[in-house]
Scaffold this motif. Sequence first.
Motif, PDB file in Angstrom:
ATOM      1  N   ASN B  33       2.416  -7.622   8.721  1.00 21.96           N
ATOM      2  CA  ASN B  33       1.241  -6.781   8.651  1.00 21.96           C
ATOM      3  C   ASN B  33      -0.002  -7.599   9.014  1.00 21.96           C
ATOM      4  O   ASN B  33      -0.431  -8.455   8.261  1.00 21.96           O
ATOM      5  N   PRO B  34      -0.576  -7.344  10.206  1.00 24.30           N
ATOM      6  CA  PRO B  34      -1.702  -8.171  10.641  1.00 24.30           C
ATOM      7  C   PRO B  34      -2.920  -7.955   9.758  1.00 24.30           C
ATOM      8  O   PRO B  34      -3.695  -8.867   9.525  1.00 24.30           O
ATOM      9  N   ALA B  35      -3.066  -6.713   9.262  1.00 20.65           N
ATOM     10  CA  ALA B  35      -4.260  -6.402   8.476  1.00 20.65           C
ATOM     11  C   ALA B  35      -4.379  -7.357   7.290  1.00 20.65           C
ATOM     12  O   ALA B  35      -5.430  -7.956   7.054  1.00 20.65           O
ATOM     13  N   GLU B  36      -3.250  -7.533   6.603  1.00 20.85           N
ATOM     14  CA  GLU B  36      -3.272  -8.382   5.419  1.00 20.85           C
ATOM     15  C   GLU B  36      -3.714  -9.805   5.764  1.00 20.85           C
ATOM     16  O   GLU B  36      -4.613 -10.355   5.139  1.00 20.85           O
ATOM     17  N   ASP B 268      -1.970 -20.216  18.206  1.00 23.44           N
ATOM     18  CA  ASP B 268      -2.810 -19.875  17.054  1.00 23.44           C
ATOM     19  C   ASP B 268      -2.777 -18.368  16.807  1.00 23.44           C
ATOM     20  O   ASP B 268      -2.770 -17.917  15.664  1.00 23.44           O
ATOM     21  N   GLY B 269      -2.750 -17.598  17.901  1.00 22.40           N
ATOM     22  CA  GLY B 269      -2.680 -16.141  17.776  1.00 22.40           C
ATOM     23  C   GLY B 269      -1.385 -15.692  17.115  1.00 22.40           C
ATOM     24  O   GLY B 269      -1.369 -14.745  16.338  1.00 22.40           O
ATOM     25  N   ILE B 270      -0.287 -16.402  17.442  1.00 23.27           N
ATOM     26  CA  ILE B 270       0.999 -16.063  16.826  1.00 23.27           C
ATOM     27  C   ILE B 270       0.963 -16.359  15.331  1.00 23.27           C
ATOM     28  O   ILE B 270       1.378 -15.542  14.513  1.00 23.27           O
ATOM     29  N   TYR B 271       0.428 -17.550  14.967  1.00 22.90           N
ATOM     30  CA  TYR B 271       0.324 -17.877  13.539  1.00 22.90           C
ATOM     31  C   TYR B 271      -0.482 -16.808  12.805  1.00 22.90           C
ATOM     32  O   TYR B 271      -0.163 -16.421  11.692  1.00 22.90           O
ATOM     33  N   ALA B 272      -1.567 -16.351  13.431  1.00 24.96           N
ATOM     34  CA  ALA B 272      -2.491 -15.452  12.738  1.00 24.96           C
ATOM     35  C   ALA B 272      -2.122 -13.984  12.933  1.00 24.96           C
ATOM     36  O   ALA B 272      -2.823 -13.104  12.447  1.00 24.96           O
ATOM     37  N   ARG B 273      -1.029 -13.722  13.654  1.00 20.59           N
ATOM     38  CA  ARG B 273      -0.632 -12.351  13.971  1.00 20.59           C
ATOM     39  C   ARG B 273      -1.767 -11.578  14.643  1.00 20.59           C
ATOM     40  O   ARG B 273      -2.046 -10.432  14.300  1.00 20.59           O
ATOM     41  N   ASP B 274      -2.420 -12.260  15.572  1.00 25.43           N
ATOM     42  CA  ASP B 274      -3.497 -11.631  16.329  1.00 25.43           C
ATOM     43  C   ASP B 274      -2.853 -10.863  17.491  1.00 25.43           C
ATOM     44  O   ASP B 274      -2.756 -11.355  18.609  1.00 25.43           O
ATOM     45  N   TYR B 275      -2.383  -9.653  17.205  1.00 22.08           N
ATOM     46  CA  TYR B 275      -1.536  -8.929  18.160  1.00 22.08           C
ATOM     47  C   TYR B 275      -2.153  -8.701  19.538  1.00 22.08           C
ATOM     48  O   TYR B 275      -1.477  -8.899  20.555  1.00 22.08           O
TER      49      TYR B 275
END
Lengths: 280, 316
Positions: B33-36, B268-275
Amino acid sequence: MMSIVQQLKKDKIAMIGAVIILFLAGIAILAPHITPYDPIELDLENRLSSSDVNHLMGTDNLGRDVLSRVIYGARISLSMATVVVVIVMLLGIAMGTIAGYLGGIIDGTIMRVVDVLLAFPNIILALVIAGILGPSLTNVMIALSAIWWVGYARIIRGSVLSVKEKEFVEAARAMGCSDTHIAIRHILPNVLSPVIVLATLDMGHIILSIAALSFLGLGAQPPIPEWGTMLNEGRPFMETAPHLMIFPGLMIMVVVLAFNFLGDGLRDALDPRMKEVMMK
Amino acid sequence: MIKFIARRLMIAVVVMLGVSLISFSLVFFAPGNPAEVIIRAEIGEEPTLEEIEFFFQEHGLKAPFFTQCAQWLYMITHGDLGTSFRTEEPVLVEFIDRFPATLELAVAAMFIAILISIPLGILAAMKQNSVLDHGSRFVALWGVSMPNFWLGLLLILFFSVRLDLFPCFGYGGIEYLILPAITLGTGMTASLMRLMRASMLEVLRQDYIRTARAKGLMERVVIWKHGFKNALIPVVTVMGMQVGHLLAGAVIVETIFAWPGVGKFLVDGIYARDYPVIQGFILIIALFFVLSNLAVDILYTYLDPRIRYDVKKGMK
């Protein structure tokens, strides 16, 4: 087949590769019996010690014996990579045979999927899939299997297309053999040799990819003694304890090198054109 | 020829359509869940259900698959790759901002690879089966087997930590570029060297080389004027195909050396789930890959008229 083995025996570099692989497979299987310590048991009084008589490769930041961890690492890398290679081979063979043998729309669809997957550099797609599924060894294996079969499907399809028109296949069909029977009994055995070469080389590539993804924190999680994870864990202690970085990395390199040595030799042995060049 | 190019273009378009479908579905079916993750990073505590709800509304993540997919296709065909969850900047802008750093690294790596692999490949071919030739085979296999992340760490260990010659990581002048470029270039050096050798051996067996020798040309002239130029054709095309692999390698190398390029931003985007960043970046990387392969294909037919589509069909 016999002549291939004989030719391989003459290829010193390939034989070195084979011996290394057998040796590593041996220590991987015997890991619980030959490791001096438990690979994940902590010993906080002996942290970051360098090589000595008790710990041949020293200990890590939590006092775990690096040699034992490296040996268990062989177990993880070799078994994971074998599973992935078997999955992608079966998947690739199935897809390639279906595409090549049936042709038409099915062939077109499968080949477009292959084209699409080939449009991503392997490791990037694996990285994204593993990252999205969440960091774990299983997810890395799923990610690698999902993309790696395409190379096999392509090779198999090409070979099936050329074998399909041969007389012995026609003869089998005239005798009333079913499509499945023809594909499995008459076509597959004739297209397997490039697959063997590819699978040998891929063992190395897949071990490398698993380690790379683990190194980035997307694969095996601590305290699993996976080589890439160990490198990642040892990185902050680079200055004081370089042995944490040297040994796991060395293992990755040696394994991959061994599979490349063997794969390269196999390719030379199976490809008659290379033989011609060598004879000259 | 035009028919061939048109066909290849068509396939490229179909492939890109498939690529965008995959980039979209990957993220749509993602379990996390990216929001979280993102709200937690912003406000530093667990988000409430309302906050998550609001995030989903705001980013249009509630619509069904086909609606979202159609929207995404419409957006990307109009040059809009969405907005990064983390930086709130358009993904395309983020990419363009970081691309020069990656390009710099890739060009430097390629430069190193060419400088070493071409002369060594030719030498190995000229002295086939000599110690030098076997040595080069060994070195090449070693080069492709070397995990680049490990090589990077070793270079940092020896040249930065021990000898203090180069900075450990970061971005700046040429001193920052050298270690990452060597790390990225090693694999390519190894494979180009083997290819150059194989290609040179193949060319040296041709009749026109025998003719050149028979008319009494100096060996140097035979090798360089008649051999080298022809042997270079396949090497150049493979170099083109390697562009995508360089990009892939850059992901890892940039992460190790904290090089502010496209690859590091993707990880970094993958770690942060920056879809949106994940979707957009793999789409652009795949586009590069497809276009460079297309260019290589066309260039190849142009350079060597013997190779036409029919011949290529059976090849990998």
